[in-house]
Design an enzyme around this catalytic site. Structure first.
Site, short mmCIF file in Angstrom:
data_model
loop_
_atom_site.label_atom_id
_atom_site.label_comp_id
_atom_site.label_asym_id
_atom_site.label_seq_id
_atom_site.Cartn_x
_atom_site.Cartn_y
_atom_site.Cartn_z
CB CYS A 186 -14.20 -36.69 7.16
SG CYS A 186 -13.02 -35.88 6.36
CB CYS A 198 -9.28 -33.13 12.07
SG CYS A 198 -8.78 -34.42 11.25
#
Length: 285
Positions: free
Chosen positions: A97, A208
């Protein structure tokens, strides 16, 4: 490929299937975690590179998206998830992440010094080196773009290319709901990319881990001439190197099956099923 399902309730592993972290060996699993579904794009790269390893993937869908939360909140959530995986006996932690990496990677490495801790960052370096003098657009969450870690990275390469940034948190919510194509998503992406329809970038960095799931829609909107970059493959390579460095790489030959345990903070079984579906359907670029 075979799967084990696991759900967390009240911070306890209800299946209690792994040993404590003090007993990690070469055959212990690799822990991979994300704010939700996005880290599965990194998991797929890891499995492609190291199919003989065992994996635990933890998605914190109950608290997604991280990109709209404060840095302190993201840091606390990240440390909580890392502690779970550590206690489940993981020999390595992969922070799949970008947002969690940007706010917590240093404290994670200080906390878990006995095992490798690998983060992910936007793949700005390869995008710039392949398009020197060109225009690079970085899509990421608000938190990632505002953290010092990313800005240090951008400052390192801004003399070599024109770098623009764009927050696109809505993509995370589409993916968390299982939407990776379709009219609504296409309209959203067309809207946020509208300023770049005339000033088309040479490359877009998908900052992302949720974003590679919608790469085809991004290409459809902005054009196939734009090259997309994401950090999943590089993260997998870094994980492989760190495991070798720590003498923790599995020596088991690949038998064609990779054991993956899927865990999610959301008790809805549909979330675990969605993770498996995303893993099966995602094709690494």
């Amino acid at each position: 490929m075979y799967y084990v399902s696991c759900i967390y309730e009240n911070n306890y592993d209800i299946n209690a299937i792994f040993r404590g972290s003090e007993m990690v060996t070469e055959s212990s699993p690799i822990g991979v975690f994300d704010s939700g579904m996005g880290g599965i794009t990194v998991l797929k790269q890891l499995v492609n590179l190291m199919p003989n390893e065992k994996y635990i993937f933890y998605g914190d869908s109950a608290n997604a998206p991280y990109g709209k939360k404060s840095s302190d909140t993201v840091r606390k959530l990240t440390m909580s998830t890392a502690a779970k995986l550590y206690e489940m006996g993981c020999k390595c932690l992969v922070v799949a992440c970008n947002t969690a990496t940007s706010v917590a990677i240093n404290v994670l490495r200080d906390t878990y010094r006995d095992i490798p801790v690998i983060g992910i960052e936007p793949a700005l370096k390869p995008a710039v080196l392949a398009n020197e003098g060109g225009h690079i657009l970085v899509l990421a969450t608000n938190t990632t773009l505002h953290e010092e870690k990313f800005n240090t990275l951008m400052n390192r390469y801004e003399s070599k290319a024109r770098i623009s940034t764009l927050a696109a948190p809505g993509i995370v919510e589409f993916v968390e709901n299982g939407i990776t194509c379709g009219t609504q998503l296409e309209e959203y992406i067309a809207d946020i990319l509208s300023p770049y329809q005339e000033d088309v970038p040479n490359a877009i960095v998908l900052g992302c881990t949720h974003f590679p799931f919608v790469a085809d829609t991004i290409k459809k909107v902005i054009g196939n001439q734009v090259t997309l970059y994401d950090g999943g493959k590089g993260t997998a390579a870094s994980t492989h190197n760190k495991l070798d460095e720590y003498l923790l790489s599995s020596r088991e030959p690949s038998a064609g099956d990779t054991e993956i345990t899927f865990c999610n903070s959301d008790p809805d079984p549909a979330k675990t099923l969605l993770m498996k579906q995303f893993f099966d359907s995602y094709v690494c670029p």
